[in-house]
Design a protein around this motif. Structure first.
Motif, PDB file in Angstrom:
ATOM      1  N   UNK A   1      14.388   6.436  -0.784  1.00  0.00           N
ATOM      2  CA  UNK A   1      15.141   6.478   0.482  1.00  0.00           C
ATOM      3  C   UNK A   1      14.648   7.653   1.339  1.00  0.00           C
ATOM      4  N   UNK A   2      14.394   8.794   0.682  1.00  0.00           N
ATOM      5  CA  UNK A   2      13.873   9.962   1.421  1.00  0.00           C
ATOM      6  C   UNK A   2      12.489   9.653   1.991  1.00  0.00           C
ATOM      7  N   UNK A   3      11.687   8.965   1.180  1.00  0.00           N
ATOM      8  CA  UNK A   3      10.332   8.649   1.625  1.00  0.00           C
ATOM      9  C   UNK A   3      10.375   7.773   2.876  1.00  0.00           C
ATOM     10  N   UNK A   4      11.324   6.872   2.899  1.00  0.00           N
ATOM     11  CA  UNK A   4      11.481   6.026   4.092  1.00  0.00           C
ATOM     12  C   UNK A   4      11.754   6.872   5.322  1.00  0.00           C
ATOM     13  N   UNK A   5      12.678   7.852   5.143  1.00  0.00           N
ATOM     14  CA  UNK A   5      13.028   8.704   6.285  1.00  0.00           C
ATOM     15  C   UNK A   5      11.821   9.535   6.710  1.00  0.00           C
ATOM     16  N   UNK A   6      11.093  10.002   5.725  1.00  0.00           N
ATOM     17  CA  UNK A   6       9.925  10.837   6.054  1.00  0.00           C
ATOM     18  C   UNK A   6       8.866  10.031   6.799  1.00  0.00           C
TER      19      UNK A   6
ATOM     20  N   UNK B   1       0.849  -1.199   0.000  1.00  0.00           N
ATOM     21  CA  UNK B   1       0.000   0.000   0.000  1.00  0.00           C
ATOM     22  C   UNK B   1       0.887   1.253   0.000  1.00  0.00           C
ATOM     23  N   UNK B   2       1.875   1.265   0.884  1.00  0.00           N
ATOM     24  CA  UNK B   2       2.779   2.416   0.990  1.00  0.00           C
ATOM     25  C   UNK B   2       3.571   2.615  -0.301  1.00  0.00           C
ATOM     26  N   UNK B   3       4.055   1.500  -0.808  1.00  0.00           N
ATOM     27  CA  UNK B   3       4.868   1.578  -2.029  1.00  0.00           C
ATOM     28  C   UNK B   3       4.063   2.213  -3.166  1.00  0.00           C
ATOM     29  N   UNK B   4       2.825   1.729  -3.340  1.00  0.00           N
ATOM     30  CA  UNK B   4       2.006   2.221  -4.456  1.00  0.00           C
ATOM     31  C   UNK B   4       1.560   3.664  -4.205  1.00  0.00           C
ATOM     32  N   UNK B   5       1.219   3.943  -2.945  1.00  0.00           N
ATOM     33  CA  UNK B   5       0.702   5.286  -2.645  1.00  0.00           C
ATOM     34  C   UNK B   5       1.799   6.347  -2.808  1.00  0.00           C
ATOM     35  N   UNK B   6       3.062   5.940  -2.629  1.00  0.00           N
ATOM     36  CA  UNK B   6       4.159   6.898  -2.764  1.00  0.00           C
ATOM     37  C   UNK B   6       4.770   6.876  -4.162  1.00  0.00           C
ATOM     38  N   UNK B   7       4.254   6.001  -5.021  1.00  0.00           N
ATOM     39  CA  UNK B   7       4.942   5.835  -6.313  1.00  0.00           C
ATOM     40  C   UNK B   7       4.912   7.118  -7.138  1.00  0.00           C
TER      41      UNK B   7
ATOM     42  N   UNK C   1       4.594  12.507   4.644  1.00  0.00           N
ATOM     43  CA  UNK C   1       5.600  13.144   5.489  1.00  0.00           C
ATOM     44  C   UNK C   1       5.124  12.850   6.908  1.00  0.00           C
ATOM     45  N   UNK C   2       5.727  11.872   7.522  1.00  0.00           N
ATOM     46  CA  UNK C   2       5.285  11.481   8.860  1.00  0.00           C
ATOM     47  C   UNK C   2       4.573  10.146   8.822  1.00  0.00           C
ATOM     48  N   UNK C   3       4.940   9.304   9.776  1.00  0.00           N
ATOM     49  CA  UNK C   3       4.281   8.006   9.892  1.00  0.00           C
ATOM     50  C   UNK C   3       3.375   7.965  11.110  1.00  0.00           C
TER      51      UNK C   3
ATOM     52  N   UNK D   1       8.905  18.714   5.076  1.00  0.00           N
ATOM     53  CA  UNK D   1       9.676  17.711   4.332  1.00  0.00           C
ATOM     54  C   UNK D   1      11.128  18.131   4.203  1.00  0.00           C
ATOM     55  N   UNK D   2      11.327  19.418   3.829  1.00  0.00           N
ATOM     56  CA  UNK D   2      12.705  19.846   3.599  1.00  0.00           C
ATOM     57  C   UNK D   2      13.494  19.965   4.906  1.00  0.00           C
ATOM     58  N   UNK D   3      12.801  20.316   5.978  1.00  0.00           N
ATOM     59  CA  UNK D   3      13.485  20.334   7.281  1.00  0.00           C
ATOM     60  C   UNK D   3      13.921  18.911   7.632  1.00  0.00           C
ATOM     61  N   UNK D   4      12.997  17.971   7.457  1.00  0.00           N
ATOM     62  CA  UNK D   4      13.305  16.582   7.821  1.00  0.00           C
ATOM     63  C   UNK D   4      14.449  16.029   6.979  1.00  0.00           C
ATOM     64  N   UNK D   5      14.540  16.509   5.753  1.00  0.00           N
ATOM     65  CA  UNK D   5      15.572  15.970   4.859  1.00  0.00           C
ATOM     66  C   UNK D   5      16.851  16.820   4.890  1.00  0.00           C
TER      67      UNK D   5
END
Ligand SMILES: Cc1cc2nc3c(=O)[nH]c(=O)nc-3n(C[C@H](O)[C@H](O)[C@H](O)COP(=O)(O)O)c2cc1C
Length: 817
Positions: free
Chosen positions: A151-156, A136-142, A181-183, A373-377
Motif C-alpha cells: 500500500x505504501x509502495x502504491x502511494x510512493x 513489472x512494477x509488482x516484481x520490481x518492488x517485491x 519512490x516517485x512515479x 520516502x518517509x516524508x511522503x509516508x
C-alpha cells in the motif's frame, strides 16, 4: 547458456570480417585509423521506444528495426514471468510441471513472445522484452516488501519528484527510481559529463560530453522503462522554473535540490515555498541533509534563514570569491569536515574546486531517498539539519558493545610543556620627582594605546605618588611567538615611549629605570617625572599628538612610492633611540621577494598546532566579542573580504590545518603576505644589537617613534612579525619548540631575509613592518580601561603632586575604542 526463449542475440560490435581475396600480388589495404576513429554523433535521446508485444504490427516494425540497425535483442521474459509467479507463492517450491501450467494459465494460451512490451533503447542499440507495466512494477518492488508495504509502495509511486543538479543529484534520482519512490521524475541540469565527474557519477567513459540530465534519464529508463521521466537540459532558468515545479499545472510533491548556483538555490526555494513543496538538500560532506518543509511551514525562511535577508536577485552572477562566504554560511564554516575545510583552503591554489567522493554521494543518495520516502509516508515531519556523519558514527571506539570483547586502551594524549621564564637582572637608569594622579591616569591611558602582539596588552601599572611602575602581566602574553618575552618587551618599550613623548608634550621629563626591583621579576620599569623647564620641540609634540591616531592599518591599495622626505624622517626618528636602527626596502622586486619569505613564515604559523591555537585564541569574531574582552584581534581590523573572512573561519579549525599540513598543502596561506607586500610602499625593519629584553625594549621605543612618524605622514603601518619572532627563537633559544622540519625551513628563510636586509644581519629584529599609502583603517582595536590596568595608591589619590603638568595636547582626541 541461452534458453529457448532467447530468440535472438546479435553482437553489435564489429566482428572481424574475412578479407576479400585480392588479385595475386596485391595486399588488401588496412583501414586508415585517422578516418575510422572519428567521433560519431550520438544525440541526446533518452526515451526508450515501446512496442506492445501483443500487437503484430508493432512487432513487425520492431523486427524491421532490428534487421536494419543490427540491434542486440534481449529476451528474458520467461525468467521474469517465472520469478513473478514464484514471488506470488513464496511458501511453495513450484515443480517444473506445475510451473508450466501456471505459465500457460497466466498467458491464457497466448505465446510468450506476445506478452508484455519490447523496449528499444536507441542509445545502446538494444531491444529488451519486459513484463507488462503492472507485473513489472509488482516484481520490481517485491524485494522492497515489507520494508515498504504494497500500500505504501502504491502511494510512493504516485509521487512526482524533481531533482535539480545532477552531479550529486543523479545518484539520488537513480536511487529514488530504484526504490520506486516517485512515479514521475523531473531532472534538471545544464551541464555535461566530464571525465573528472566519473569519480562520483555512475556513467561510462563513452558518455563523456553527454548532458547529465540525459545520462540520468537513460540510467532510469534502463532500470525501469515505464517510469515517466522528463529531463530539463537547460537546467533551471527563470523561464522554465514554473514548468519544472508545476508540471501540468500541479506542484511537485517533493524537490531534491543539489545544484551549485546560489541564485537558483534561493530562487527555486522561494518558488517551492510559494507552491508548498518540501525541499531536500544533501551536501556530500559529513552526510549533511537539510530538510525544509515548506508544505507544512509556508512562512519558513529559505535555507533555514542562514543566508540572512539576501534575496535571490542579489545572488545572480556572483564570482567564486563572492559565493564562498555565502556557501560557507549555509554549510556552517565550523561544521564542515576537516577534509573539506582543508580543501577549501587549497581551492584555486592546488585544487581547481572542492572534492566530492563517490562514497559521500552514494550515501547522500541513500539519505535523500530515505528522507523522501518517509516524508511522503508521513513518518518524518520536521524541518532541520541532520548529519549522517560516517566519521562520527563509524570510528574507533564508537562500535556497538559486543559481549565478550574488550575496549582498546585509550589513545595517549601528548602533554604540552611551557618554557620557564629566564631570570631577570636589575638595571638602573635614573629617578626624579612626582605627579598628580589624574595626569598619571592620562599618561597610562596613552601608554595602553601602544601596540602589542595580538593586542594582548601585557601590562599593569601602579602609581604610588612618586613613581609609575610598569609590571609584566605575564598571563596575558604567554605565547610561542613571545619567545623569552621579547615581543612583550617590545610592547613595553612602545608604551613607555608613548608616556615619554606625552610627558614631554606636557613639559615633563620622564626618567626610566629598567628592572627596578630585583625582588619582583615582573617589574619592567619605573618612570619618574620632572619638569623640563622648557617647551617640547614641535617634532616631539607632533609625535605625541599622533599617539591616539596611531593604528595598525592593514588596508591594501595600489602601491605608491615612499617620498624621499618620509624616508629620511623615519630613519631619523628611529636613530634617536640608542642602539636601534631602521632599514628600509623600497624596490618592488625585493618587496616581492620579502612577501614570499614572509608568506612562508605565515604558512608555518598556520600549520603549527601551538601557533595556530594561539592565533585563533587572539581572534574576536564579532564586535560583541571584541567589546567583551577589549583585547585580541577584532576580525573587523583585519580588512578581509567576505570570502577571506569565511576562509579564515575555515582555517580556524586545527583539524583542517593539520590535514593541509599533512597533505603538503597550504600555499594559499602564503598569499596574503605576498599581496600585502605587492601593495607596500616600503618594508621596514627595526633592528637592535642583540636578542635581549632590554634591546627589544629599546627597539619598541624606536618602533613607536617610527610608527607615530608614519602616522603624522599619513602612511599606513602594518607589522608583519611572525617570522622574525621565530628567528628570535632560533637565535636565542636554539630553536626550542620547533620541529626539525620547521627549523630547516626557518634556516633557509633566515638566509633569504639576510640577503634582503644585509645591514641587519646578526642583529635582533623587534619589528618588521610594511608601509603603504592606503585609506584609513576600517576599525580600531579596543583597549582595556585604565581602571583595569592601573592601581593608584590611595594616599597618592588626594595628594597633589609637586609637579604641574600642562594638559596633554591630544587629550581631547577621540579615545581609541
Ligand atoms: C610585537 C608585535 C607584533 C605584531 N605582529 C603583527 C603581525 O604580524 N601582523 C599584524 O597585522 N599586526 C601585528 N601587530 C599589530 C597588533 O596586532 C596591533 O598592534 C594590536 O592589535 C593593536 O592594534 P593597534 O596597533 O591598531 O592599536 C603586532 C604588534 C606587535 C606589538
Amino acid at each position: 547458456m541461452r534458453g529457448p526463449h532467447q530468440l535472438e542475440f546479435r553482437e553489435t560490435a564489429q566482428s572481424p570480417r574475412p578479407r576479400p581475396a585480392g588479385p595475386p600480388g596485391f595486399e588488401h589495404a588496412p583501414p586508415d585509423p585517422d578516418r575510422v576513429l572519428r567521433p560519431g554523433h550520438e544525440g541526446n535521446r533518452w526515451r526508450p521506444e515501446a512496442f506492445a508485444a501483443g500487437d503484430p504490427a508493432a512487432r513487425e516494425r520492431l523486427a524491421a528495426r532490428v534487421v536494419e540497425g543490427g540491434l542486440a535483442v534481449h529476451d528474458t521474459l520467461r525468467e521474469q514471468l517465472v520469478e513473478l509467479l514464484e514471488t506470488r507463492e513464496p511458501a511453495r517450491e513450484l515443480e517444473p510441471a506445475e510451473l508450466g501450467e501456471r505459465l500457460a494459465a497466466h498467458l491464457e494460451g497466448a505465446p510468450l513472445a506476445h506478452h508484455g512490451t519490447w523496449f528499444l533503447y536507441p542509445w545502446s542499440r538494444r531491444v529488451v522484452h519486459v513484463l507488462p507495466e503492472d507485473e513489472f512494477r509488482e516484481l520490481r518492488a517485491s524485494r522492497n516488501r515489507n520494508k515498504i508495504s504494497s500500500e505504501e509502495q502504491e502511494r510512493l509511486r504516485a509521487l512526482r519528484l524533481g531533482v535539480i543538479g545532477l552531479s550529486v543529484g543523479s545518484a539520488s534520482a537513480v536511487a529514488l527510481a530504484m526504490e520506486q519512490v516517485g512515479g514521475e521524475l523531473y531532472l534538471a541540469d545544464h551541464d555535461r559529463l566530464s571525465l573528472s565527474n566519473l569519480n562520483r557519477l555512475r556513467a561510462g567513459v563513452h558518455e563523456i560530453g553527454l548532458p547529465k540530465a540525459v545520462l540520468t534519464a537513460r540510467a532510469i529508463a534502463e532500470l525501469d522503462p515505464y517510469l515517466r521521466v522528463r529531463p530539463f537540459l537547460d537546467g533551471i532558468t527563470d523561464g522554465n522554473m514554473d514548468a519544472f515545479l508545476r508540471p501540468g499545472g500541479r506542484p511537485l510533491d517533493l524537490l531534491v535540490e543539489e545544484c551549485d548556483d546560489l541564485y537558483v538555490k534561493v530562487r527555486v526555494r522561494e518558488a517551492a515555498r510559494a507552491l508548498r513543496i518540501p525541499v531536500l538538500m544533501e551536501t556530500s560532506d559529513r552526510g549533511l541533509l537539510d530538510v525544509e518543509r515548506f508544505d507544512l511551514e509556508p512562512g519558513r525562511p529559505v535555507l533555514h534563514g542562514l543566508v540572512g535577508a539576501i534575496d535571490a536577485e542579489r545572488l545572480r552572477g556572483l564570482d567564486t570569491s563572492e559565493k564562498v562566504p555565502i556557501v560557507l554560511r549555509i554549510l556552517g564554516e565550523r561544521s564542515i569536515s576537516p577534509r573539506l575545510a582543508a580543501s577549501l583552503v587549497e581551492v584555486k591554489a592546488t585544487l581547481k574546486t572542492w572534492p566530492q567522493l563517490a562514497s559521500a554521494v552514494s550515501l547522500g543518495a541513500a539519505v535523500v531517498t530515505d528522507a523522501a520516502r518517509r516524508i511522503a509516508l508521513g513518518q518524518l515531519t520536521s524541518s532541520g539539519r541532520f548529519y549522517v556523519d560516517l566519521d562520527e558514527l563509524v570510528r574507533d571506539g564508537a562500535g556497538a558493545a559486543l559481549p565478550g570483547l574488550q575496549d582498546p586502551p585509550p589513545a595517549q594524549v601528548e602533554a604540552a610543556c611551557a618554557a620557564a621564564p629566564a631570570p631577570v637582572a636589575p638595571m638602573v637608569v635614573r629617578s626624579r620627582a612626582a605627579l598628580d594622579a589624574q595626569r598619571v591616569r592620562e599618561l597610562v591611558w596613552l601608554a595602553t594605546l601602544a601596540p602589542s602582539g595580538g593586542n594582548c596588552q601585557p601590562w599593569r601599572f601602579s602609581w604610588d605618588g612618586k613613581r609609575l611602575r610598569l609590571v609584566h602581566d605575564a598571563a596575558r602574553s604567554r605565547s610561542f611567538l613571545d619567545h623569552r618575552d621579547l615581543a612583550s618587551w617590545l610592547a613595553f618599550g612602545a608604551a613607555v615611549e608613548n608616556v615619554a613623548l606625552a610627558a614631554a608634550a606636557m613639559g615633563l621629563d620622564a626618567a626610566v629605570e629598567l628592572r627596578p626591583d630585583p625582588g619582583d621579576p615582573a617589574a619592567v620599569c619605573d618612570l619618574r617625572f620632572a619638569a623640563t623647564g622648557g617647551a617640547a620641540p614641535a617634532s616631539v609634540v607632533a609625535l605625541a599628538a599622533a599617539i591616539p591616531e596611531r593604528v595598525t592599518n592593514r588596508k591594501l591599495a595600489p602601491r605608491a612610492p615612499l617620498a624621499r622626505h618620509a624616508h629620511d624622517l623615519l630613519l631619523r626618528v628611529a636613530a634617536e633611540v640608542p642602539g636601534a636602527a631602521l632599514h628600509l626596502v623600497e624596490d618592488p622586486e625585493r618587496l616581492a621577494a620579502l612577501g614570499e619569505v614572509l608568506g612562508r613564515g605565515d604558512r608555518l604559523r598556520f600549520l603549527s598546532r601551538t601557533m595556530h591555537r594561539e592565533m585563533m585564541g587572539e581572534l574576536r569574531w564579532s564586535a560583541e566579542e571584541a567589546r567583551a574582552t577589549r583585547d585580541g584581534l577584532d576580525v573587523a581590523t583585519l580588512e578581509l573580504s567576505g570570502a577571506d573572512q569565511a576562509g579564515l573561519r575555515v582555517m580556524s579549525s586545527w583539524a583542517a590545518m593539520e590535514l593541509v599540513g599533512r597533505l603538503g598543502g597550504g600555499r594559499a596561506l602564503e598569499k596574503p603576505a605576498a599581496r600585502a607586500m605587492a601593495a607596500a610602499s616600503a618594508a621596514g625593519l627595526v633592528s637592535v644589537p642583540e636578542h635581549t629584553r632590554e634591546a627589544y625594549f629599546a627597539g619598541g621605543r624606536a618602533m613607536q617613534r617610527v610608527w607615530l612618524q608614519a602616522t603624522v605622514l599619513g602612511l599606513a603601518f602594518q607589522p608583519m612579525t611572525p617570522l622574525t619572532y621565530l628567528f628570535a627563537r632560533l637565535a636565542s633559544g636554539g630553536g626550542e619548540g620547533l620541529t626539525p622540519a620547521e627549523a630547516t625551513t626557518l634556516r633557509e628563510l633566515r638566509g633569504r631575509l639576510d640577503r634582503l636586509f644585509p645591514d641587519a644581519r646578526g642583529r635582533g629584529e623587534p619589528m618588521l613592518f610594511r608601509l603603504a599609502v592606503a585609506p584609513p583603517a576600517s576599525a580600531r582595536a579596543l583597549r582595556r580601561g585604565v581602571e583595569e590596568v592601573l592601581e593608584v595608591d590611595p594616599s597618592a589619590e588626594t595628594r597633589a603632586g609637586p609637579l604641574r603638568a600642562a594638559p596633554f595636547t591630544s587629550a581631547t582626541h577621540r579615545r581609541a575604542g
